[in-house]
Design a protein around this motif. Structure first.
Motif, PDB file in Angstrom:
ATOM      1  N   ILE A   1       0.840  -1.197   0.000  1.00  0.00           N
ATOM      2  CA  ILE A   1       0.000   0.000   0.000  1.00  0.00           C
ATOM      3  C   ILE A   1       0.878   1.251   0.000  1.00  0.00           C
ATOM      4  O   ILE A   1       0.683   2.177  -0.795  1.00  0.00           O
ATOM      5  CB  ILE A   1      -0.938   0.002   1.228  1.00  0.00           C
ATOM      6  N   GLY A   2       1.865   1.264   0.903  1.00  0.00           N
ATOM      7  CA  GLY A   2       2.756   2.411   0.973  1.00  0.00           C
ATOM      8  C   GLY A   2       3.515   2.640  -0.318  1.00  0.00           C
ATOM      9  O   GLY A   2       3.680   3.778  -0.771  1.00  0.00           O
ATOM     10  N   LEU A   3       3.979   1.543  -0.952  1.00  0.00           N
ATOM     11  CA  LEU A   3       4.737   1.654  -2.198  1.00  0.00           C
ATOM     12  C   LEU A   3       3.890   2.239  -3.322  1.00  0.00           C
ATOM     13  O   LEU A   3       4.331   3.142  -4.050  1.00  0.00           O
ATOM     14  CB  LEU A   3       5.253   0.267  -2.606  1.00  0.00           C
ATOM     15  N   LEU A   4       2.661   1.753  -3.468  1.00  0.00           N
ATOM     16  CA  LEU A   4       1.795   2.234  -4.542  1.00  0.00           C
ATOM     17  C   LEU A   4       1.359   3.681  -4.314  1.00  0.00           C
ATOM     18  O   LEU A   4       1.276   4.474  -5.248  1.00  0.00           O
ATOM     19  CB  LEU A   4       0.574   1.323  -4.680  1.00  0.00           C
ATOM     20  N   VAL A   5       1.069   4.015  -3.052  1.00  0.00           N
ATOM     21  CA  VAL A   5       0.702   5.402  -2.747  1.00  0.00           C
ATOM     22  C   VAL A   5       1.879   6.327  -3.024  1.00  0.00           C
ATOM     23  O   VAL A   5       1.711   7.432  -3.564  1.00  0.00           O
ATOM     24  CB  VAL A   5       0.238   5.533  -1.276  1.00  0.00           C
ATOM     25  N   LEU A   6       3.085   5.887  -2.663  1.00  0.00           N
ATOM     26  CA  LEU A   6       4.290   6.673  -2.949  1.00  0.00           C
ATOM     27  C   LEU A   6       4.464   6.879  -4.446  1.00  0.00           C
ATOM     28  O   LEU A   6       4.769   7.990  -4.908  1.00  0.00           O
ATOM     29  CB  LEU A   6       5.518   5.968  -2.380  1.00  0.00           C
ATOM     30  N   LEU A   7       4.260   5.823  -5.207  1.00  0.00           N
ATOM     31  CA  LEU A   7       4.388   5.915  -6.661  1.00  0.00           C
ATOM     32  C   LEU A   7       3.373   6.900  -7.240  1.00  0.00           C
ATOM     33  O   LEU A   7       3.716   7.742  -8.069  1.00  0.00           O
ATOM     34  CB  LEU A   7       4.192   4.528  -7.285  1.00  0.00           C
ATOM     35  N   GLY A   8       2.115   6.797  -6.778  1.00  0.00           N
ATOM     36  CA  GLY A   8       1.080   7.710  -7.263  1.00  0.00           C
ATOM     37  C   GLY A   8       1.375   9.154  -6.909  1.00  0.00           C
ATOM     38  O   GLY A   8       1.232  10.058  -7.735  1.00  0.00           O
ATOM     39  N   ALA A   9       1.799   9.387  -5.657  1.00  0.00           N
ATOM     40  CA  ALA A   9       2.108  10.748  -5.210  1.00  0.00           C
ATOM     41  C   ALA A   9       3.289  11.325  -5.996  1.00  0.00           C
ATOM     42  O   ALA A   9       3.291  12.509  -6.349  1.00  0.00           O
ATOM     43  CB  ALA A   9       2.417  10.751  -3.713  1.00  0.00           C
ATOM     44  N   ALA A  10       4.287  10.482  -6.282  1.00  0.00           N
ATOM     45  CA  ALA A  10       5.455  10.953  -7.032  1.00  0.00           C
ATOM     46  C   ALA A  10       5.074  11.353  -8.450  1.00  0.00           C
ATOM     47  O   ALA A  10       5.566  12.363  -8.978  1.00  0.00           O
ATOM     48  CB  ALA A  10       6.522   9.858  -7.058  1.00  0.00           C
ATOM     49  N   ILE A  11       4.184  10.588  -9.072  1.00  0.00           N
ATOM     50  CA  ILE A  11       3.755  10.908 -10.437  1.00  0.00           C
ATOM     51  C   ILE A  11       2.991  12.221 -10.466  1.00  0.00           C
ATOM     52  O   ILE A  11       3.206  13.078 -11.330  1.00  0.00           O
ATOM     53  CB  ILE A  11       2.896   9.766 -11.012  1.00  0.00           C
ATOM     54  N   VAL A  12       2.066  12.394  -9.497  1.00  0.00           N
ATOM     55  CA  VAL A  12       1.293  13.637  -9.437  1.00  0.00           C
ATOM     56  C   VAL A  12       2.212  14.831  -9.205  1.00  0.00           C
ATOM     57  O   VAL A  12       2.061  15.892  -9.815  1.00  0.00           O
ATOM     58  CB  VAL A  12       0.219  13.563  -8.325  1.00  0.00           C
ATOM     59  N   LYS A  13       3.189  14.651  -8.307  1.00  0.00           N
ATOM     60  CA  LYS A  13       4.152  15.718  -8.031  1.00  0.00           C
ATOM     61  C   LYS A  13       4.949  16.051  -9.272  1.00  0.00           C
ATOM     62  O   LYS A  13       5.201  17.227  -9.576  1.00  0.00           O
ATOM     63  CB  LYS A  13       5.093  15.278  -6.903  1.00  0.00           C
ATOM     64  N   ARG A  14       5.340  15.032 -10.012  1.00  0.00           N
ATOM     65  CA  ARG A  14       6.117  15.224 -11.231  1.00  0.00           C
ATOM     66  C   ARG A  14       5.328  15.996 -12.285  1.00  0.00           C
ATOM     67  O   ARG A  14       5.883  16.808 -13.035  1.00  0.00           O
ATOM     68  CB  ARG A  14       6.519  13.864 -11.796  1.00  0.00           C
ATOM     69  N   LEU A  15       4.011  15.768 -12.317  1.00  0.00           N
ATOM     70  CA  LEU A  15       3.160  16.432 -13.294  1.00  0.00           C
ATOM     71  C   LEU A  15       2.676  17.795 -12.808  1.00  0.00           C
ATOM     72  O   LEU A  15       1.920  18.465 -13.520  1.00  0.00           O
ATOM     73  CB  LEU A  15       1.951  15.540 -13.614  1.00  0.00           C
TER      74      LEU A  15
END
Length: 212
Positions: free
Chosen positions: A87-101
């Motif tokens: 859960i933590g890994l996927l949430v981190l991945l999603g947050a990183a993508i949103v931050k990148r965009l």
């Protein structure tokens, strides 16, 4: 009498619009074939904001966040399983993508919620990802349509009042700051001036939200 009743209905839109949207979105989701239609009224309730433009923006963010979260989780879940770390890994991945965009923080929250719920329910209910996307769209559309078409809120009078109060606060703050500078900017009063400035600009932020 009719005009008075109309005014009462219009001025109390926040009281009756939300439950109406919740009820209609539940029925629409059931009609569409959902076995767990609670996601539609949940979305409808969350989408009700002060202004129509804010409701539309939130609805768009929730739909996009839900689709993105569902798509990412449905693809990755078979490989990572269900655990606190996944859960933590996927949430981190999603947050990183949103931050990148450089997208809004609200989108991060919607993606994180979808990741959490899909990751948990998909193993118990394989059709959950599809239902989540569809019922989210149903709830968002119903909420925005009701908010926009049935006595849409007129935020202009409220905005005018807040602008007047903000102008008065700004004037007072200007004189207080000028007096502070004239006395040599004593450090003992510096934090007070800073706190008042922060309060004033928080007030300005609320004004901007009202204006939508």
């Amino acid at each position: 009498m009719k005009s008075k009743l109309t005014d009462i209905i219009k001025n109390n839109g926040t009281v009756w619009k939300m439950p109406l949207a919740a009820a209609l979105s539940w029925e629409a989701a059931e009609w569409a074939g959902s076995n767990h239609p609670y996601l539609a009224p949940l979305t409808a309730i969350l989408c009700f904001q002060i202004t129509v433009s804010q409701s539309l923006r939130f609805a768009w963010q929730r739909i996009i966040g839900t689709i993105a979260g569902v798509a990412a989780t449905a693809c990755i879940t078979p490989y990572v399983g269900l655990s606190g770390w996944s859960i933590g890994l996927l949430v981190l991945l999603g947050a990183a993508i949103v931050k990148r965009l450089n997208r809004d923080h609200a989108l991060t929250v919607q993606i994180a919620l979808s990741i959490l719920l899909v990751l948990y329910f998909q193993s118990k209910m394989p059709s959950y990802p599809f239902y989540r996307v569809r019922d989210t769209v149903v709830g968002a559309v119903v909420a925005v349509l009701i908010h926009a078409l049935l006595f849409p809120p007129d935020s202009i009078p409220t905005a005018k009042q807040k602008m007047t109060r903000f102008a008065e606060r700004l004037t007072r703050q200007f004189y207080q700051t000028a007096d502070w500078v004239r006395h040599g900017c004593p450090a003992s009063q510096g934090k007070t001036v800073e706190a008042k400035l922060q309060t004033m600009f928080q007030f300005q932020g609320k004004l901007r939200d009202v204006r939508g």
